[in-house]
Every structure is written in structure tokens, then in C-alpha cells.
Motif scaffolding. Structure first.
Motif, short mmCIF file in Angstrom:
data_model
loop_
_atom_site.label_atom_id
_atom_site.label_comp_id
_atom_site.label_asym_id
_atom_site.label_seq_id
_atom_site.Cartn_x
_atom_site.Cartn_y
_atom_site.Cartn_z
N ILE A 1 59.07 106.71 144.13
CA ILE A 1 59.54 106.66 142.74
C ILE A 1 58.36 106.43 141.79
N THR B 1 65.67 97.72 140.97
CA THR B 1 65.15 98.60 142.03
C THR B 1 64.41 97.80 143.10
N TRP C 1 64.37 104.67 137.52
CA TRP C 1 64.61 103.30 137.96
C TRP C 1 66.08 102.89 137.82
N ASP D 1 68.97 103.97 139.05
CA ASP D 1 69.99 104.13 140.10
C ASP D 1 70.49 102.79 140.66
N ASP D 2 69.60 101.83 140.77
CA ASP D 2 69.99 100.55 141.40
C ASP D 2 70.58 99.55 140.41
N SER E 1 67.97 108.51 143.02
CA SER E 1 66.93 108.05 142.09
C SER E 1 66.45 109.22 141.25
#
Lengths: 331, 340
Positions: free
Chosen positions: A53, A82, A174, A176-177, A217
């Protein structure tokens, strides 16, 4: 390939035998010896994902950004999410809770003589083809994830949690989490149980998780790139997923309720929730209570979103007449 | 073209001869088994098998090898010479560890995760009795008369003895932290139990379960395998990363071999020259030269290799006092088995 595997496994073994194994032994918890070894691999995969990433995907965001302006300070908290997720700190806590639950359910089923099936029983050729087997289980896993995602939007209390993920106005690789821990827990539990039910092997589960999370991501990336007309229908990309995070407007009140698929857009195409219009839209949620997540730190976000969740599960007659932030986008 | 044909023929001949002297390994986290060439020190084939296969055992007649597929509640049978699939025995619940009594009449499985011990009539795999017992039952051994089976309970730190004929508990006693491998010695008067949560083995009196002795071997003492002389047994020490050769007559460690990567199950070649050890964490199988007492090769296999078996190693001798429960033990089971 063999040398790469050796390097990977050798590193995992060194970390485990030097740091983790002796602690497990010293604590007298040898029943956790094997799971702890798997946890080391999870940690290593997290480091690789963060590197991909930070060094790979971020390059494309800098080179070909879709939104060229915006408040970059909003991204900081997503980096915290993340790191906490990818390095296994939150997943470990979730694992400690989900493991006994999923074990109990599986053991109960097995004690009744109900063994989870393996697709290879129905499709013997699958067993002889590692890649085909991985793809079939990956597709099944993604199918379950698609429907869980729809449930996150359709059920008010679940939306109260999941809205944290959508509240980001500055969506990047960043993002996605960025989830509430309770939301993560519920999704993990459901997907683990589903995986056990269809017979995903532990090794396959890790691979699916690794590849799937990288795709996800990337699908949150702030890039002006596309996989092409056919590619966009085979794999979820940034343009496809950005629409799912789009800010509602008077003409598109339910825009969030499209493009749910985590990895394979086929589910949206099959179930009528896909939109391919090529438009670029701003992201976020058109609700001041949810939008207020922006600018908050990790702890405050977790606490306030949990408050939203509590309100959502409070019986209607005990609530105030108007509860902003509790409406799922698709009313 | 002719050269190609010669090359292909040569390759097939090599594979064919290797198969005649090959080794079977269960990749427990991949639902597969590998067939390795003993001479070539290489993996010949990797084939799918059930789900979460951990342990295997030869049948008393030596013609088949039974693999416990724990998560599908099955025993999968392979030809013990060629490794080819022969049949599936269903309704054997959670067969983690497997064992035949010395007289070949009883077949026992332990359900590691379901906390029960199943005793079957070996002929037809008909369930004689199921005993539920807390504490993660894991390994087993039989007495010489085939009257009693001893089962270690990893979580509760105990060793239990069950009467095979009546399927009842005889005794259940504490022996130490995380007991695993169990071994009945040829004198039928001492049972050794490896303590994975400690650094050695304890000696237990089979009549009442009283601990009468102790031997330090290495951290994470786990599983036994006979050298074949009736006196020495190999013992894997998972945390220490070693295999100890235990002299059971003098009760001392006669030798130590460094084996990295969480050494676990073992098997010895028919000529007694090599010990093959699964390296769970490294996804490899180590080959130990017993003359040099060191690892001379390490062969890549699948994820988390567990059980290992020498194909064409001759008829198994479960009754033999040289072999704990006739070979590798571990499994679980349920109702009466049906074969297909």
C-alpha cells in the motif's frame, strides 16, 4: 518460487522460535502453539500488505489522483486503522472472541455427525488443481461477503456501525480498514463460519484474506484509473467502488446501495445493484451525525460510533422522535 | 523426438522406481498428502485428501494405510505399497489419532477437539463404545495384552486408562503439563508419557497411573517412534528443536539430533538407517542419517506436514512391543463405520 517460500517460512519460523514460541511455552499454553505460529504469518502478511500500500498503491495515488484537492489530515486516522488491522492487533483480539464461538458451533455440528463438506467431493477435478480450487473458494467467500455487505446497509443497527466506514470524505488506499471493531467482529465471525461450512482450508483462508484485502485496499484508492470495460466487470476497481462511497444527492438518494461487491462485480451485475456510469462523485455520508466522524481520532470514533449503535438497538418507544445517523441509506 | 521419448521413458522409470521406495506425508493445513522419493529426496506427487488430515496408521495386515480426515469424519484408505486410494470409511467422528490394539481386535480413535474416545471392533469398524472425557484427548498406547488403552489428555494434564472390553475408565491421573505421546514399553510395566508443556517424559505405572520416574529430554517433548531394537525410542522435542534417542533400559538420553522447525511425527526406514521427521513449521520433512546422527536432507512438502509413513515398509506390527500402538496414533471417532 521454492526459494521464496523458503525465505518466507524461514522468517516465520525464526520469529516464532525466537520470540513467540518461548513465551507460549513459558506461559504453559502449549495448546495455542500451532495457532500462535499461524498468527506470526498473519503479522508478516500484514507487513507485506502495508508495504504494498505505502510503496506501490500510494505511488499511483500521487501520480494519477482523482480528487486533486481535499483535506489530507482526514487520512491520518485511516492509517491508524490500517496498521492496527494489518499487523493483527485488532484481528488478534477479534480472534480470541470469535475462535471459541466458531469452534463451539463447528464442534456441535460435528458431534451430531454433520461434517462440513468439501467441494472436491462434488467436483473431484478441483482437488487436482490448486489454482482452480483457490478461485472457486474465493468466489464463494466473496459471494458471502457481498450479502453481508448488503446486510450492513439494510439493517439499521448494523448501518450505525458500518457508517463509520462510509463517513470518510477523503477516501484513499488507507480507507479499507476504517471499521468499528464490533463491525469487524461480526463480519469476521460470519465469514469464518461460512468458510468452515463450505470447507475452506486454513491455508486457503489466509490466501483468500491476503489477496482479497489487497484488492479492497486498491478499490478505495484515490486514482483516476480503470481496468477497462471488461476488466471493470471482472474485478472491483477504484472507479467501481468509489460510487459505493458516493455522497448522496437529491437525484441519487440511494447511491450507496450499489456496487457492493468486495472483489468480483458479478454479484452486483447478477442481483441488479451494479452501476457503471463513469461519473466521479465526492465521497461521504449526507448525515451530519455521521459526517462528524471526520476529524476525530481512533478512540473517539470507536466510542461515538458505539453510541450510535446503542441508540439503534434501543427500542423505538424509548428513543427521541428524530435520530439522525440511524437511517440506512436505502430507506 | 526420439531423444524426447527416451527422456520421458527415463523419467517415468525413475518415478516408478522411486514410488516403489517412497514416503507418504500428510499436509494437515492443505488437505493433501505428498509422496516423496526416498532415494531422490524429492516430492513426486501431491494429492488431495479429506480435510485436516493429521495422522495415519497401517492396518494390522499391513495392506492399507488409514488416514484420519478429522474435519470430514472419515478414514481414507491408501494402498500401503503404492499409495493409491482404496476406500473411505465414513462416520468415524473427528479421527485425530488412530490406533490398533496389538491383537488386532480393537481399533481406537480419539477425538481431540470433541473430547471423546471411541473404541471400535477393528473388524468392520463397528463402534463398541464411546467415552466422553474432558481435556483434549490426544495420543494413545495399548498394553501388551490388548486389554487397556492409555490416552493422554493435553489440556487437563492427565493420563487416562480405559478397559477395551468393557469400554470403561480404569483410572485418570495427573501426569504433568500438556501430555502428548504415550508409549508402553516392552516390559509392559512402564508407560512413558511425553510432556509437551515441560521438558521431558514421565514414567507411569500402568496398573494405577502412579508417576514413578522422570527423564529430561528437551523442551516440548512430544512424540515417540521406535528405533526397532526394543530398547531405544526416538522422541521429538518440538520447542527445543531436537529429537532425542532415549535408552529405555537405562532411562537416559543416548543421543540428541538437532531438527529445526517444530519436529513432530517420525518414521524409520526398513533398513534402520534413516529417520524421517516432519518439520511442521518449515513445511519440510527432515531426513536424519542415524549413523551420523544428523540431518542430511530436508525436503519441501505442503503446509504443516504432520503424519509420515514409509510406503512398502512391510506389514505393520501393531502388536509388536516395538511400536507404540502399532505406529503413529491419533484420531477420534463416532458411530459405527461404514465403508465405501
Amino acid at each position: 518460487m521454492g526459494e521464496l517460500t523458503d525465505l518466507w517460512v524461514g522468517t516465520q519460523n525464526w520469529i516464532f522460535e525466537t520470540f513467540v514460541g518461548p513465551v507460549i511455552f513459558w506461559l504453559g499454553q502449549m495448546a495455542w502453539y500451532e495457532p500462535a505460529y499461524s498468527a506470526v504469518e498473519f503479522f508478516m502478511l500484514g507487513v507485506v500488505q502495508i508495504a504494498v500500500i505505502a510503496l506501490g498503491m500510494r505511488f499511483f495515488e500521487r501520480r494519477w489522483p482523482l480528487e486533486k484537492t481535499g483535506n489530507d489530515r482526514l487520512i491520518g486516522v485511516d492509517r491508524v486503522y490500517t496498521v492496527l488491522n494489518k499487523l493483527g492487533i485488532l484481528p488478534l483480539a477479534i480472534f480470541v472472541i470469535t475462535y471459541p464461538i466458531s469452534q463451539e458451533i463447528e464442534l456441535l455440528m460435528r458431534s451430531w455427525g454433520l461434517a462440513p463438506p468439501r467441494l472436491e467431493r462434488l467436483l473431484p477435478w478441483l482437488g487436482d488443481n490448486v489454482l482452480a480450487s483457490f478461485l472457486v473458494y474465493f468466489v464463494l467467500y466473496d459471494f458471502a461477503a457481498y450479502w453481508l455487505h448488503r446486510a450492513q446497509h439494510a439493517i439499521p443497527w448494523w448501518w450505525a456501525l458500518h457508517s463509520l466506514h462510509h463517513s470518510q470524505r477523503r477516501m484513499t488506499v488507507w480507507s479499507d480498514d476504517r471499521n468499528h471493531v464490533l463491525d469487524d467482529f461480526l463480519i469476521t465471525l460470519a465469514l469464518v463460519l461460512f468458510s468452515q461450512m463450505v470447507g475452506v482450508q486454513p491455508g486457503e483462508y489466509v490466501s483468500i484474506l491476503m489477496v482479497g484485502r489487497l484488492v479492497e485496499s486498491w478499490s478505495h484508492a484515490n486514482v483516476d484509473m480503470s481496468f477497462g470495460k471488461i476488466g471493470e466487470r471482472l474485478l472491483v476497481g477504484p472507479r467501481f467502488h468509489r460510487l459505493h462511497h458516493a455522497l448522496a444527492n437529491p437525484d441519487e438518494r440511494h447511491i450507496h446501495d450499489h456496487n457492493f461487491a468486495p472483489v468480483f462485480p458479478i454479484w452486483d451485475i447478477l442481483f441488479g445493484t451494479a452501476i457503471y456510469d463513469g461519473k466521479n462523485r465526492p465521497t461521504g455520508v449526507d448525515d451530519p451525525v455521521i459526517d462528524a466522524d471526520n476529524g476525530r481520532g481512533w478512540v473517539v470514533q470507536q466510542v461515538t460510533v458505539f453510541g450510535r449503535f446503542l441508540k439503534a438497538i434501543t427500542p423505538r418507544f424509548l428513543r427521541a422522535p428524530f435520530q439522525p445517523g440511524l437511517r440506512p441509506p436505502a430507506e | 523426438m526420439k531423444r524426447l521419448a527416451i527422456a520421458a521413458t527415463t523419467l517415468l522409470a525413475v518415478i516408478g522406481s522411486a514410488r516403489a521406495d517412497s514416503v507418504l506425508v500428510l499436509n494437515s493445513e492443505e488437505a493433501s498428502y505428498s509422496i516423496l522419493s526416498r532415494a531422490g529426496r524429492t516430492e513426486l506427487q501431491r494429492l488431495p485428501v479429506g480435510r485436516e488430515p493429521h495422522h495415519l496408521i497401517p492396518t494390522p495386515d499391513g495392506k492399507e494405510v488409514l488416514i484420519g480426515s478429522t474435519a470430514t469424519n472419515e478414514l481414507l484408505s491408501l494402498d500401503s505399497k503404492t499409495g493409491e486410494r482404496r476406500r473411505v470409511v465414513s462416520n468415524i467422528i473427528d479421527p485425530y489419532q488412530l490406533g490398533f490394539s496389538g491383537d488386532g481386535k480393537w481399533f481406537v480413535t480419539v477425538a481431540y477437539r470433541l473430547d471423546h474416545v471411541d473404541i471400535f471392533h477393528a473388524d468392520g469398524f463397528k463402534l463398541a463404545g464411546r467415552i466422553f472425557i474432558d481435556g483434549l484427548p490426544s495420543h494413545m498406547a495399548f498394553d501388551a495384552e490388548s486389554k487397556t488403552v492409555f490416552v493422554s489428555l493435553q489440556q487437563s494434564g492427565r493420563l487416562a486408562a480405559f478397559d477395551l472390553a468393557t469400554q470403561t475408565l480404569k483410572w485418570n491421573v495427573p501426569v504433568g503439563n500438556t501430555p502428548a505421546g504415550v508409549l508402553m514399553l516392552p516390559d509392559n510395566k512402564r508407560v512413558l508419557v511425553a510432556l509437551t508443556g515441560e521438558d521431558g517424559v514421565v514414567v507411569v505405572d500402568p496398573s494405577d497411573g502412579k508417576v514413578t520416574g522422570r527423564l529430561q529430554t528437551g523442551k516440548g517433548a512430544h512424540n515417540f517412534w521406535p528405533k526397532g531394537d526394543g530398547r531405544h525410542w526416538f522422541l521429538s522435542n518440538r520447542v527445543e528443536g531436537t529429537v532425542s534417542m532415549v535408552d529405555t533400559q537405562d532411562m537416559r538420553v543416548a543421543g540428541t539430533i538437532k531438527v529445526a522447525g517444530g519436529p513432530d511425527c517420525m518414521d524409520i526406514t526398513a533398513d534402520g538407517k534413516e529417520l524421517w521427521v516432519t518439520q511442521r513449521f518449515l513445511r519440510r520433512v527432515a531426513v536424519v542419517d542415524l549413523e551420523q546422527m544428523k540431518v542430511v536432507a530436508s525436503i519441501p512438502v505442503g503446509k504443516s506436514p504432520h503424519g509420515v509413513f514409509m510406503l512398502k515398509s512391510g506389514p505393520a506390527a501393531p502388536a509388536s512391543p516395538l511400536s507404540p500402538a502399532g505406529g503413529p496414533l491419533r484420531a477420534v471417532s463416532t458411530g459405527s463405520g461404514t465403508t465405501r
